[in-house]
Design an enzyme around this catalytic site. Structure first.
Site, PDB file in Angstrom:
ATOM      1  N   LYS A 190       0.833  -1.203   0.000  1.00 59.34           N
ATOM      2  CA  LYS A 190       0.000   0.000   0.000  1.00 59.34           C
ATOM      3  C   LYS A 190       0.870   1.256   0.000  1.00 59.34           C
ATOM      4  O   LYS A 190       1.964   1.264   0.578  1.00 59.34           O
ATOM      5  CB  LYS A 190      -0.896  -0.047   1.248  1.00 59.34           C
ATOM      6  N   SER A 216      -9.596   1.132   3.333  1.00 60.05           N
ATOM      7  CA  SER A 216      -8.832   2.026   2.481  1.00 60.05           C
ATOM      8  C   SER A 216      -7.824   1.305   1.589  1.00 60.05           C
ATOM      9  O   SER A 216      -7.295   1.869   0.639  1.00 60.05           O
ATOM     10  CB  SER A 216      -8.094   3.043   3.351  1.00 60.05           C
ATOM     11  N   SER A 225      -9.692  -1.507   7.466  1.00 61.25           N
ATOM     12  CA  SER A 225      -9.213  -1.225   6.109  1.00 61.25           C
ATOM     13  C   SER A 225      -8.474  -2.368   5.425  1.00 61.25           C
ATOM     14  O   SER A 225      -8.066  -2.237   4.274  1.00 61.25           O
ATOM     15  CB  SER A 225      -8.318   0.018   6.117  1.00 61.25           C
TER      16      SER A 225
END
Length: 381
Positions: A20, A96, A120
């Protein structure tokens, strides 16, 4: 591409992985999916988890897209693009860690890393039909992850199988040791009573019935309060980390609106949330003294459609069943379930602090028992 922020190849030709965008990779900027950080300096060193991946022989192929500042549940990002959910394209990829889940679902990597502050990892895993693990809080290093300070956030893996999750954990956490035997001692499940869509509740019941594992219903009286307390704390911590970027005018509308509201989170509100944290943690600990793991749906309802999310719809309640375990710090993972109508749904397992290995092993045995009921093949519940 809306999956990658940066594409490259670092390391050996071992397991293919990606991380990420809020996780540092030396030579690349960590922009956390925000235009306000478009000119951020490149990182001088790898995050500790990246160092571990590379030293373990992985090939790191890029940094992945995310909901801006990791402050949203849909994965929508009008600046960097919104990843398509490969298995369920009519639905959001979840946030997310949107691209971390989507890339695994697409089948292009062995595993990815995301972060989980309020669901997330588990939420996008459920949306995209893959596996996602939030480790025990503090177990996996956050050195080189953003924001630097958090009392909720955990770095953790996505994979297409539980075996892949355990491989990832063994690489990013030296203390993660799988059992030397494939025989798991008998285990029991505490099914947490929650409000969920009837089809999801029915699917979970069917899954557990086929596994035929001792299971009893339990209450966690403070789970709703824990959801709200988790929101209060994440609001305070996100304002502290990201509020300074609002004056740039380059923060996306949805995140900017949440940040402006978060500014009003008072110290008294946070103090009350911490009281709820202690109470809810004690409730989960007490339940886990009676049961090996707890089980409940990952999502209380089916995800939003992609169309609705891109039009501006918000649904913070989608994290109602995952966010509480960020507050308590317990390890939790999401396992996909099938639905005959082709909608994403998943179950969530929660274990005692530090019992991440046992959590994964129970999950693997539960899945094996479920699949053995159908001759070892995936089944639409």
């Amino acid at each position: 591409m809306s999956l990658f922020i940066e594409q490259f190849s670092l390391g050996k030709k071992g397991p293919r992985v990606a991380v990420k965008d809020c996780i540092d990779v030396a030579g690349y900027a960590s922009k956390s999916g925000s235009e306000s950080l478009a000119d951020a300096p490149v990182a001088n060193s790898h995050a500790e988890v990246v160092e571990r991946l590379l030293s373990g022989g992985c090939e790191l192929i890029g940094k992945l897209n995310m909901h801006e500042f990791a402050y949203g549940m849909s994965g929508v990002n009008h600046y960097t693009g919104t990843p398509i959910n490969p298995l369920f394209p009519d639905y959001i990829p979840g946030g997310s860690s949107s691209a971390s889940a989507a890339l695994v679902a697409q089948g292009d990597v062995d595993f990815t890393l995301g972060s989980d502050t309020g669901g997330s990892i588990r939420l996008p895993a459920a949306c995209c039909g893959v596996y996602g693990l939030k480790p025990t809080f503090g177990r996996v290093s956050r050195k080189g992850a953003h924001p630097e300070q958090s009392s909720l956030d955990c770095v953790g893996p996505f994979a297409g199988s539980l075996e892949g999750l355990m491989l990832a954990m063994s690489m990013i956490d030296d203390s993660f040791k799988r059992s030397a035997t494939s025989e798991l001692e008998a285990f029991t499940l505490g099914r947490v009573r929650v409000q969920a869509h009837p089809d999801i509740d029915e699917a979970l019941s069917a899954y557990l019935d086929t596994a035929n594992v001792p299971c009893a219903e339990i209450e966690l009286p403070s789970i709703d309060a824990a959801f709200n307390a988790g929101l209060d704390i994440i609001n305070a911590e996100c304002w502290a980390a990201w509020g300074k970027y609002l004056p740039s005018g380059k923060v996306g509308k949805d995140v900017a609106t949440r940040l402006r509201a978060a500014k009003n989170t008072t110290p008294d509100t946070v103090a009350k949330a911490e009281v709820v944290r202690q109470r809810f943690t004690a409730e989960v600990d007490a339940a886990l003294e009676k049961f090996s793991v707890l089980v409940l749906p990952t999502l209380p309802d089916f995800p939003m459609t992609r169309e609705a999310a891109l039009a501006g719809a918000l649904d913070l309640r989608s994290s109602a069943l995952v966010r509480p375990f960020n507050l308590s710090g317990h390890p939790a993972l999401s396992i996909p379930m099938n639905d005959k109508l082709g909608r994403p749904m998943a179950l969530q397992l929660v274990a005692a602090h530090g019992q991440d290995e046992r959590l994964c092993e129970v999950a693997a045995e539960l899945e094996r028992l479920h699949l053995s009921h159908f001759g070892g093949k995936l089944h639409a519940t």
